[in-house]
Write an enzyme that holds these catalytic residues in place. Structure first.
Site, PDB file in Angstrom:
ATOM      1  N   GLY A 201       0.816  -1.218   0.000  1.00 37.27           N
ATOM      2  CA  GLY A 201       0.000   0.000   0.000  1.00 37.27           C
ATOM      3  C   GLY A 201       0.851   1.271   0.000  1.00 37.27           C
ATOM      4  O   GLY A 201       0.398   2.319  -0.456  1.00 37.27           O
TER       5      GLY A 201
ATOM      6  N   GLU B 152       1.733   1.806  -3.555  1.00 36.30           N
ATOM      7  CA  GLU B 152       0.503   2.255  -4.230  1.00 36.30           C
ATOM      8  C   GLU B 152       0.184   3.708  -3.886  1.00 36.30           C
ATOM      9  O   GLU B 152      -0.262   4.476  -4.735  1.00 36.30           O
ATOM     10  CB  GLU B 152      -0.670   1.351  -3.828  1.00 36.30           C
TER      11      GLU B 152
ATOM     12  N   GLU C  12       2.856  -8.183  -1.947  1.00 33.90           N
ATOM     13  CA  GLU C  12       1.608  -8.839  -1.501  1.00 33.90           C
ATOM     14  C   GLU C  12       1.579 -10.323  -1.805  1.00 33.90           C
ATOM     15  O   GLU C  12       0.981 -11.110  -1.073  1.00 33.90           O
ATOM     16  CB  GLU C  12       0.385  -8.166  -2.152  1.00 33.90           C
TER      17      GLU C  12
HETATM   18  N1  COA Z   1       1.535  -4.096   8.660  1.00 36.77           N
HETATM   19  C1  COA Z   1       1.557  -4.147  10.001  1.00 36.77           C
HETATM   20  N2  COA Z   1       2.693  -4.046  10.725  1.00 36.77           N
HETATM   21  C2  COA Z   1       3.844  -3.859  10.038  1.00 36.77           C
HETATM   22  C3  COA Z   1       3.890  -3.779   8.642  1.00 36.77           C
HETATM   23  C4  COA Z   1       2.663  -3.906   7.946  1.00 36.77           C
HETATM   24  N3  COA Z   1       2.590  -3.834   6.605  1.00 36.77           N
HETATM   25  N4  COA Z   1       5.167  -3.611   8.264  1.00 36.77           N
HETATM   26  C5  COA Z   1       5.896  -3.565   9.386  1.00 36.77           C
HETATM   27  N5  COA Z   1       5.113  -3.709  10.469  1.00 36.77           N
HETATM   28  C6  COA Z   1       5.493  -3.717  11.893  1.00 36.77           C
HETATM   29  C7  COA Z   1       6.157  -5.024  12.294  1.00 36.77           C
HETATM   30  O1  COA Z   1       5.171  -6.009  12.591  1.00 36.77           O
HETATM   31  C8  COA Z   1       6.935  -4.586  13.517  1.00 36.77           C
HETATM   32  O2  COA Z   1       6.048  -4.442  14.603  1.00 36.77           O
HETATM   33  P1  COA Z   1       6.453  -5.007  16.077  1.00 36.77           P
HETATM   34  O3  COA Z   1       7.707  -4.246  16.423  1.00 36.77           O
HETATM   35  O4  COA Z   1       5.283  -4.653  16.919  1.00 36.77           O
HETATM   36  O5  COA Z   1       6.693  -6.467  15.901  1.00 36.77           O
HETATM   37  C9  COA Z   1       7.380  -3.178  13.139  1.00 36.77           C
HETATM   38  O6  COA Z   1       6.499  -2.744  12.111  1.00 36.77           O
HETATM   39  C10 COA Z   1       8.803  -3.118  12.591  1.00 36.77           C
HETATM   40  O7  COA Z   1       8.902  -4.015  11.500  1.00 36.77           O
HETATM   41  P2  COA Z   1       9.997  -5.177  11.373  1.00 36.77           P
HETATM   42  O8  COA Z   1       9.457  -6.235  10.475  1.00 36.77           O
HETATM   43  O9  COA Z   1      10.446  -5.597  12.742  1.00 36.77           O
HETATM   44  O10 COA Z   1      11.186  -4.376  10.665  1.00 36.77           O
HETATM   45  P3  COA Z   1      12.334  -4.996   9.751  1.00 36.77           P
HETATM   46  O11 COA Z   1      13.325  -3.893   9.564  1.00 36.77           O
HETATM   47  O12 COA Z   1      12.835  -6.284  10.314  1.00 36.77           O
HETATM   48  O13 COA Z   1      11.639  -5.325   8.352  1.00 36.77           O
HETATM   49  C11 COA Z   1      10.192  -4.866   6.473  1.00 36.77           C
HETATM   50  C12 COA Z   1      11.124  -4.279   7.555  1.00 36.77           C
HETATM   51  C13 COA Z   1       9.553  -3.698   5.745  1.00 36.77           C
HETATM   52  C14 COA Z   1      11.018  -5.702   5.487  1.00 36.77           C
HETATM   53  C15 COA Z   1       9.116  -5.766   7.144  1.00 36.77           C
HETATM   54  O14 COA Z   1       8.520  -5.045   8.204  1.00 36.77           O
HETATM   55  C16 COA Z   1       8.017  -6.215   6.205  1.00 36.77           C
HETATM   56  O15 COA Z   1       8.229  -7.111   5.394  1.00 36.77           O
HETATM   57  N6  COA Z   1       6.807  -5.594   6.333  1.00 36.77           N
HETATM   58  C17 COA Z   1       5.659  -5.988   5.554  1.00 36.77           C
HETATM   59  C18 COA Z   1       5.773  -5.523   4.133  1.00 36.77           C
HETATM   60  C19 COA Z   1       4.571  -5.975   3.326  1.00 36.77           C
HETATM   61  O16 COA Z   1       4.347  -7.150   3.098  1.00 36.77           O
HETATM   62  N7  COA Z   1       3.762  -5.004   2.890  1.00 36.77           N
HETATM   63  C20 COA Z   1       2.592  -5.269   2.106  1.00 36.77           C
HETATM   64  C21 COA Z   1       1.419  -5.370   2.986  1.00 36.77           C
HETATM   65  S1  COA Z   1      -0.052  -5.664   2.032  1.00 36.77           S
END
Ligand code: COA
Length: 257
Positions: free
Chosen positions: A110, A113, A133
């Site tokens: 998102g 997007e 996604e």
């Molecule tokens: N939705 C909800 N929470 C999210 C999020 C999302 N899209 N992206 C990150 N967060 C949260 C994590 O759950 C974590 O929360 P917590 O500390 O309470 O556990 C916090 O943000 C930090 O993220 P974290 O994953 O620990 O950081 P990282 O540096 O290890 O990794 C990313 C960064 C961006 C690679 C990883 O957070 C990720 O893959 N996020 C999802 C991306 C995604 O799939 N987006 C599309 C969604 S439709």
């Protein structure tokens, strides 16, 4: 005024900062509702001439829709979520004032997007973009399959959407998606700089450019739309002022009507 956004108005530019850095600024319901309200402000407040959307903290623009809100949704609820998201992003895309995405870190799902719905994108050197996604058994629902294809072309969009691979700011610039890549500390100042240039131009003409580009069409229809909007400019005071100023060899002073 907002729980999840910070806003500040400087030089008639509204800076909207999504402020959930502990969740990498993920778009939950509150952020989406508040972004909607902030966009109403941009549309309706004459003191706002343009806007920057960015994310709080050094790590993320927006790391996606809030995945925790997906749990337990059925088909209809999923569709309602996508429809609401698309309505908000359409509102950003169709805003008559320029909206710039200042991508300061992760712009995933998102977040990517959201950036694509803005009129153009500046990014910091550390930015990472993508539509991951597919890793969640999902597809983009806030317009990503359409806008990514429009901006990057079919084959690149197919590969990125199906692989979920992320790409760097520099790659995004090579793909034609990001206009400018700058050091993180210069992102907002460079974004303001280009908006100040645009704000010095005739506002009605700027809004008609947005309409025409958004109405881009390979068929005759896009050209016909442009003819109509070109004609509309001739009844504006700004057009009279701009042409007179050129002929009188002075700087134009636009009033926005
Ligand atoms: N939705 C909800 N929470 C999210 C999020 C999302 N899209 N992206 C990150 N967060 C949260 C994590 O759950 C974590 O929360 P917590 O500390 O309470 O556990 C916090 O943000 C930090 O993220 P974290 O994953 O620990 O950081 P990282 O540096 O290890 O990794 C990313 C960064 C961006 C690679 C990883 O957070 C990720 O893959 N996020 C999802 C991306 C995604 O799939 N987006 C599309 C969604 S439709």
């Amino acid at each position: 005024m907002y729980q999840t956004l910070l806003t500040s108005l400087e030089n008639e530019i509204l800076i909207i900062t999504i402020n959930r850095p502990d969740k990498l600024n993920a778009l939950n319901k509150t952020v989406m509702d508040e972004l909607n309200k902030a966009m109403d402000e941009v549309y309706n407040n004459p003191e706002i001439r343009s806007a920057i959307i960015t994310g709080a903290g050094p790590k993320a623009f927006v790391a996606g829709a809030d995945i925790s809100e997906f749990v337990g949704l059925n088909k209809e609820e999923g569709m309602v979520l996508a429809k609401k998201g698309q309505e908000l992003f359409d509102k950003i895309e169709n805003c008559p004032k320029p909206i710039l995405a200042a991508v300061n870190g992760f712009a995933l799902g998102g977040g990517c997007e959201l950036a694509l719905s803005c009129h153009f994108i500046y990014a910091s050197e550390n930015a990472k973009l993508g539509q991951p996604e597919v890793n969640l058994g999902l597809i983009p629902g806030y317009g990503g399959t359409q806008r990514l294809t429009q901006v990057l072309g079919r084959n690149r969009a197919m590969e990125l959407l199906m692989s979920g691979n992320t790409f760097t700011a520099k790659e995004a610039m090579d793909y034609g998606m990001v206009n400018n890549v700058v050091p993180a500390e210069e992102l907002i100042s460079k974004s303001k700089e280009i908006l100040m240039i645009i704000q010095s131009k005739a506002p009605v003409a700027v809004s008609k450019i947005i309409q025409c580009v958004n109405n881009f069409d390979h068929t005759q229809q896009g050209y016909e739309f442009e003819i109509e909007k070109f004609g509309d400019c001739f009844v504006t005071d700004d057009m009279k002022e701009g042409t007179s100023a050129f002929l009188e060899k002075r700087k134009a002073s636009f009033k926005g009507n």
